[in-house]
Design an enzyme around this catalytic site. Structure first.
Site, PDB file in Angstrom:
ATOM      1  N   HIS A   1      23.637 -55.848  -2.477  1.00 29.55           N
ATOM      2  CA  HIS A   1      23.522 -56.413  -3.829  1.00 29.55           C
ATOM      3  C   HIS A   1      23.943 -57.873  -3.815  1.00 29.55           C
ATOM      4  O   HIS A   1      24.286 -58.427  -2.773  1.00 29.55           O
ATOM      5  CB  HIS A   1      24.431 -55.649  -4.796  1.00 29.55           C
ATOM      6  CG  HIS A   1      24.006 -54.240  -5.060  1.00 29.55           C
ATOM      7  ND1 HIS A   1      23.605 -53.816  -6.306  1.00 29.55           N
ATOM      8  CD2 HIS A   1      23.921 -53.164  -4.246  1.00 29.55           C
ATOM      9  CE1 HIS A   1      23.295 -52.531  -6.248  1.00 29.55           C
ATOM     10  NE2 HIS A   1      23.482 -52.108  -5.011  1.00 29.55           N
TER      11      HIS A   1
ATOM     12  N   HIS B   1      18.365 -53.930  -6.991  1.00 27.62           N
ATOM     13  CA  HIS B   1      18.245 -54.727  -8.202  1.00 27.62           C
ATOM     14  C   HIS B   1      17.303 -55.885  -7.878  1.00 27.62           C
ATOM     15  O   HIS B   1      17.591 -56.690  -6.996  1.00 27.62           O
ATOM     16  CB  HIS B   1      19.617 -55.220  -8.664  1.00 27.62           C
ATOM     17  CG  HIS B   1      20.464 -54.104  -9.203  1.00 27.62           C
ATOM     18  ND1 HIS B   1      21.802 -53.983  -8.940  1.00 27.62           N
ATOM     19  CD2 HIS B   1      20.115 -53.053  -9.991  1.00 27.62           C
ATOM     20  CE1 HIS B   1      22.257 -52.889  -9.552  1.00 27.62           C
ATOM     21  NE2 HIS B   1      21.254 -52.310 -10.189  1.00 27.62           N
TER      22      HIS B   1
ATOM     23  N   GLU C   1      18.495 -59.401  -7.330  1.00 28.64           N
ATOM     24  CA  GLU C   1      19.532 -59.659  -6.329  1.00 28.64           C
ATOM     25  C   GLU C   1      18.823 -59.694  -4.982  1.00 28.64           C
ATOM     26  O   GLU C   1      18.557 -58.670  -4.369  1.00 28.64           O
ATOM     27  CB  GLU C   1      20.604 -58.572  -6.403  1.00 28.64           C
ATOM     28  CG  GLU C   1      21.290 -58.573  -7.769  1.00 28.64           C
ATOM     29  CD  GLU C   1      22.201 -57.377  -8.006  1.00 28.64           C
ATOM     30  OE1 GLU C   1      22.511 -56.654  -7.054  1.00 28.64           O
ATOM     31  OE2 GLU C   1      22.603 -57.186  -9.168  1.00 28.64           O
TER      32      GLU C   1
ATOM     33  N   GLU D   1      28.289 -56.536  -1.905  1.00 24.34           N
ATOM     34  CA  GLU D   1      27.944 -57.652  -2.784  1.00 24.34           C
ATOM     35  C   GLU D   1      27.994 -58.899  -1.908  1.00 24.34           C
ATOM     36  O   GLU D   1      29.043 -59.285  -1.407  1.00 24.34           O
ATOM     37  CB  GLU D   1      28.948 -57.762  -3.932  1.00 24.34           C
ATOM     38  CG  GLU D   1      28.974 -56.540  -4.840  1.00 24.34           C
ATOM     39  CD  GLU D   1      27.812 -56.496  -5.831  1.00 24.34           C
ATOM     40  OE1 GLU D   1      27.111 -57.525  -5.972  1.00 24.34           O
ATOM     41  OE2 GLU D   1      27.606 -55.431  -6.440  1.00 24.34           O
TER      42      GLU D   1
HETATM   43 ZN   LIG Z   1      23.278 -54.990  -7.959  1.00 22.71          ZN
END
Ligand SMILES: [Zn+2]
Ligand SMILES: *[C@@H]1O[C@H](CO)[C@@H](O)[C@H](O)[C@H]1NC(C)=O
Ligand SMILES: *[C@@H]1O[C@H](CO)[C@@H](O)[C@H](O)[C@H]1NC(C)=O
Length: 666
Positions: free
Chosen positions: A380, A248, A251, A488
Site C-alpha cells: 500500500h 487500492h 496507491e 505501507e
Molecule cells: Zn491502501
C-alpha cells in the site's frame, strides 16, 4: 401460441448453414456467391452504444443475423443481451464476450467488404466463459456459435479483441536473450505493465511465466508473473509466496516496485547472482503488481502528485477491495472463547455472498484456493510502516487495540508457559524482516510521515493502528495457510516519477529479505505407511491455536520462530503423531519434519475427528463448499421452482415475443 419469430429465423439459419459454403446472411438471393456478396456491402458508421469500443467503426446491413437497420439491431434480444451481459456475469468474461457479440451483431465493414471475426478467438472465449454461463444456468448464446458466424485465418478473419491485447503480439516477437535488463523507473500504464511482464516471462522463459487469475470489473486481466525453477507447477515442499500491489488503485508505488522486481529477479538470475538463483531455485514467487487496475486508471487520469487521497482507491464498482473480503475475524472472536475454537480454515459465512463481492476479490480467493501459499505481502501507500494481523479490533468499540493472532500470543515456549520475548513472535519477525532493512523505516533523523511508528521499529499490529473489517490479511490468516503482512511504502500514494528509483532502492532488499522468510520454521510431508501422501492433514503446534493443513501432495510448511515446539500431525482415519522440534536461532532454511501416519485399527467408525470447524459440514480446508464461483449463485439465486424462469429472465420480459428463449436451458 405461434413459435416466436426468432425460432423460425434460427431454423432458417440452421437449414441454410447446412448447405456447404453458404452464408445465409450474405446471400439474400439464394445462391452462394460468397465474395461477390461481400464486395457489395455498403459500409456505414457503427452507431451502437454497446459496441462503441469495438476495434472498428464501420458496419454494414443486413448484419450476419439478418438485421436490416440499426433500429432493428437495437430492439433485438441479442443486442439487449450484450448490453446487460456484463452485469449478468458479474464482470466475468467481459468486455471480451460483448466485443465478440458485437462482431456478429454489427460486423466489421472495411473498404466495402464485411469482415468476419476469427474462429479461434471465439473458441478460446467459449472455453473460458462457458462456466460463467453454466453458473447462472444460461445457455450459450446461439449467435456466438464459433462454427457458424466466425471465420478461419485462411479466410482472412480479424481479431475483435485486438484492442484489449494492447498490441502485445508484436512485442512478444521481439528477440530475447538480452542479458541485461534496463529497468525503466517510470509509471506503467496497464498496457505497458502487461507488456513488461510478458516480455520478462519471455526473456526468462525457463524460470518465469505469466498467467491471469481473473479479470477486474472493467475486464482487465489480473496478470501474475510467476518465478520459480519450474514455472507452472507446484514442486514438492517448495514454498509459495505472493506479493500483491495496487489493491487500492491510487496507491501505486507497490505496482511499480513489483514490475521492477520482476525484471530484477529475471535479469539477476540470468547474470548468475547466487542469492537470486538460490531463492528462485527453492521458492515459487508470484507477483501480482496490480490487483485493482480499474482504480489505477482513475487515479492515473488525475496524475502523479495531484492525486488526492481517494480518487481511484476503489474498484470500478466503487468497492474498497481491502474491505471486501469475508469478515472472518468477527467469526473468530465470536467463537474464540469456546473450547476447541479454531483460528484457521474458518468457513466463509453464507451471508457474505449476499452482499457485493468484487470480481477482483473473488479472483484472489480462487487463487488462494488453487495455490498453497505460505507467505504474502500486500503493498500500500500513504504511510511508512509494516502492519500485521489482525486488522480488526477484538473489541468492536475500540478503534485502536492490540489484537494479535494466536501466532502472536503464543510462541516457542507457550506449552511450558514461559512467556515469549516479543522478538520471537512470528508476525513480528515477518514485519521486521521488512522494516529492519528499510533505510527510511529505520532512519531516526528524517522528518518523515509515519514518524510516530519509529519508536516501535516501524511495525504495528493492524488493529492497534486502526481497526477495520473485511481486510485481505485477516482473511488469509483465518481461511488459508497463508500469513500476510501489509506494507505501507511511503507517504505519497501516487509518487512523482523522479521518486520511483529511490523507492525501488529502498524496498528491494526488504522485499528479498521478506520473501526469504518463507524458509523459516519447518516443512515436510505427511504420508501413510505406504508412502502415499495424506492431503488436508492438520499440523498443530502446541500452544498455538492455529493449524496448517497439507497440500494435495501431502506437503506442508509451518512458519515458526526459533525455539522448541511440539508439533502434531493428524488426519481422519489415522492416529496422531507427535514430535518435538527445536529450531535454532540462526537457522535459515526450514527444517524438514516428515510424519508417517498409522491407520486407526478398524473401519470408518473409528475416525479420529479433527477439531470441528465453524462452518456447516466441516469440509476440507481447501473449502469446496466455499467455491466463490458457485456458492454466491447458489445462495442468491435459489433453485427455481419447476416451470418458472431463472432470475435473469426479468431483463428480457419487456421484449415480448422477441424474448430470447434460446438462453433457457429447459
Ligand atoms: Zn491502501
Ligand atoms: C474510423 O476509424 C478510422 C481508422 O481506424 C479513422 O481514421 C476514422 O477517423 C474513424 N472515424 C470515426 C468517425 O471515428
Ligand atoms: C539453480 O538451479 C540451476 C538449474 O538447476 C543451477 O544451474 C544453479 O547452479 C542453481 N543455483 C543455485 C545457487 O542453487
Amino acid at each position: 401460441m405461434p413459435p416466436p419469430p426468432l425460432l423460425l429465423l434460427l431454423a432458417a439459419l440452421v437449414l441454410a448453414a447446412a448447405r456447404p459454403g453458404c452464408e445465409p446472411a450474405w446471400d439474400p438471393a439464394g445462391g452462394c456467391p460468397r465474395l461477390a456478396a461481400v464486395d457489395s456491402a455498403t459500409c456505414v458508421d457503427l452507431q451502437l452504444r454497446t459496441c462503441s469500443d469495438a476495434a472498428y467503426n464501420q458496419t454494414a446491413f443486413p448484419t450476419l443475423l439478418e438485421h436490416r437497420s440499426r433500429e432493428v439491431v437495437e430492439s433485438s434480444s441479442e443486442y439487449v443481451l450484450l448490453s446487460v451481459l456484463h452485469h449478468l456475469l458479474e464482470g466475468q468474461c467481459n468486455p471480451d464476450l460483448r466485443l465478440l457479440g458485437c462482431a456478429v451483431l454489427a460486423p466489421r465493414c472495411q473498404g466495402g467488404q464485411v469482415r468476419r471475426p476469427c474462429r479461434h478467438v471465439c473458441e478460446g472465449l467459449r472455453e473460458a466463459c462457458q462456466p460463467a454461463f453454466d453458473a447462472i444456468d444460461m445457455a450459450w448464446p446461439y449467435f456466438l456459435d464459433c462454427g457458424r458466424y466466425f471465420a478461419s485465418q485462411q479466410e482472412g478473419c480479424y481479431d475483435p479483441l485486438e484492442k484489449l491485447r494492447g498490441g502485445l503480439d508484436e512485442e512478444e516477437a521481439l528477440p530475447s536473450g538480452h542479458p541485461a535488463t534496463f529497468i525503466h523507473f517510470t509509471h506503467h500504464s496497464y498496457a505497458q505493465m502487461v507488456r513488461v511482464l510478458k516480455r520478462t516471462a519471455a526473456r526468462c522463459a525457463h524460470i518465469a511465466k505469466t498467467y491471469s487469475i481473473g479479470r477486474s470489473f472493467d475486464g482487465r486481466e489480473l496478470l501474475v508473473l510467476e518465478l520459480s525453477s519450474r514455472p507452472g507447477q507446484h514442486e514438492l515442499m517448495e514454498p509459495e509466496v505472493k506479493l500483491i500491489g495496487n489493491i487500492h488503485g491510487n496507491e501505486v508505488a507497490g505496482r511499480e516496485i513489483l514490475i521492477y522486481l520482476a525484471q530484477y529477479l529475471c535479469s539477476e538470475y540470468l547474470l548468475g547472482n547466487d542469492r537470486i538463483q538460490r531463492l528462485l531455485n527453492t521458492t515459487r514467487i508470484h507477483l501480482l503488481p496490480s490487483m485493482n487496475p480499474d482504480g489505477y486508471e482513475v487515479a492515473a487520469a488525475e496524475g502523479a502528485g495531484y492525486n488526492g487521497w481517494t480518487s481511484g482507491r476503489q474498484n470500478a464498482q466503487n468497492l474498497d477491495l481491502n474491505r471486501n473480503f469475508p469478515d472472518l475475524t468477527s467469526e473468530y472472536y465470536r467463537t474464540a472463547s469456546a473450547r476447541g475454537a479454531r483460528s484457521d480454515h474458518i468457513a466463509i459465512p453464507q451471508h457474505y455472498w449476499w452482499g457485493k463481492v468484487a470480481p477482483e476479490t473473488k479472483a484472489i480467493m480462487k487463487w488462494m484456493r488453487a495455490v498453497p501459499f505460505v507467505l504474502s505481502a500486500s503493498l500500500h501507500g500513504g504511510d511508512l510502516v509494516v502492519s500485521y494481523p489482525f486488522d480488526f479490533s477484538k473489541h468492536p468499540q475500540e478503534e485502536k487495540m492490540f489484537s494479535p493472532t494466536p501466532d502472536e500470543k503464543a510462541g516457542p515456549s507457550a506449552w511450558t508457559l514461559v512467556p515469549l520475548p516479543p522478538e520471537l513472535q512470528m508476525f513480528k519477525l515477518l514485519a521486521r524482516a521488512y522494516a529492519d532493512v528499510h533505510p527510511m523505516m529505520m532512519d531516526r533523523s528524517e522528518n518523515r510521515c509515519g514518524g510516530n511508528f519509529l519508536k516501535r521499529g516501524s511495525i504495528i499490529n493492524g488493529a492497534d493502528w486502526y481497526s477495520f473489517t473485511g481486510g485481505m490479511s485477516d482473511f488469509n490468516y483465518l481461511h488459508s495457510n497463508c500469513f500476510e503482512i501489509t506494507v505501507e511504502l511511503g507517504c505519497v500514494k501516487f509518487p512523482p516519477e523522479e521518486a520511483l528509483y529511490t523507492l525501488w532502492q529502498h524496498n528491494k532488499e526488504p522485499l528479498l529479505n521478506f520473501v526469504e522468510m518463507v524458509h523459516r520454521g519447518i516443512k515436510g510431508v505427511v504420508m501413510d505407511k505406504f508412502g502415499k501422501p495424506v492431503k488436508n492433514a492438520r499440523i498443530s503446534v502446541k500452544g498455538i491455536r492455529h493449524d496448517i493443513t497439507t497440500a494435495p501432495d501431502g506437503d506442508y510448511w509451518r512458519l515458526l520462530p526459533p525455539g522448541s515446539h511440539i508439533v502434531i500431525a493428524q488426519a481422519p482415519g489415522y492416529s496422531k503423531v507427535i514430535k518435538k522440534v527445536t529450531i535454532p536461532a540462526r537457522m535459515k532454511r526450514a527444517g524438514r519434519v516428515d510424519f508417517i501416519l498409522q491407520p486407526l485399527g478398524t473401519g470408518p467408525k473409528n475416525f479420529l475427528l479433527g477439531p470441528r470447524r465453524n462452518g456447516p459440514g466441516g469440509a476440507g480446508p481447501h473449502g469446496e463448499p466455499e467455491e466463490p464461483g458457485q456458492e454466491p449463485l447458489g445462495a442468491r439465486r435459489l433453485p427455481e421452482a419447476s416451470g418458472s424462469k431463472p432470475w435473469w429472465w426479468s431483463y428480457f420480459r419487456s421484449l415480448g415475443q422477441h424474448q430470447p428463449r434460446w438462453l433457457l436451458k429447459y
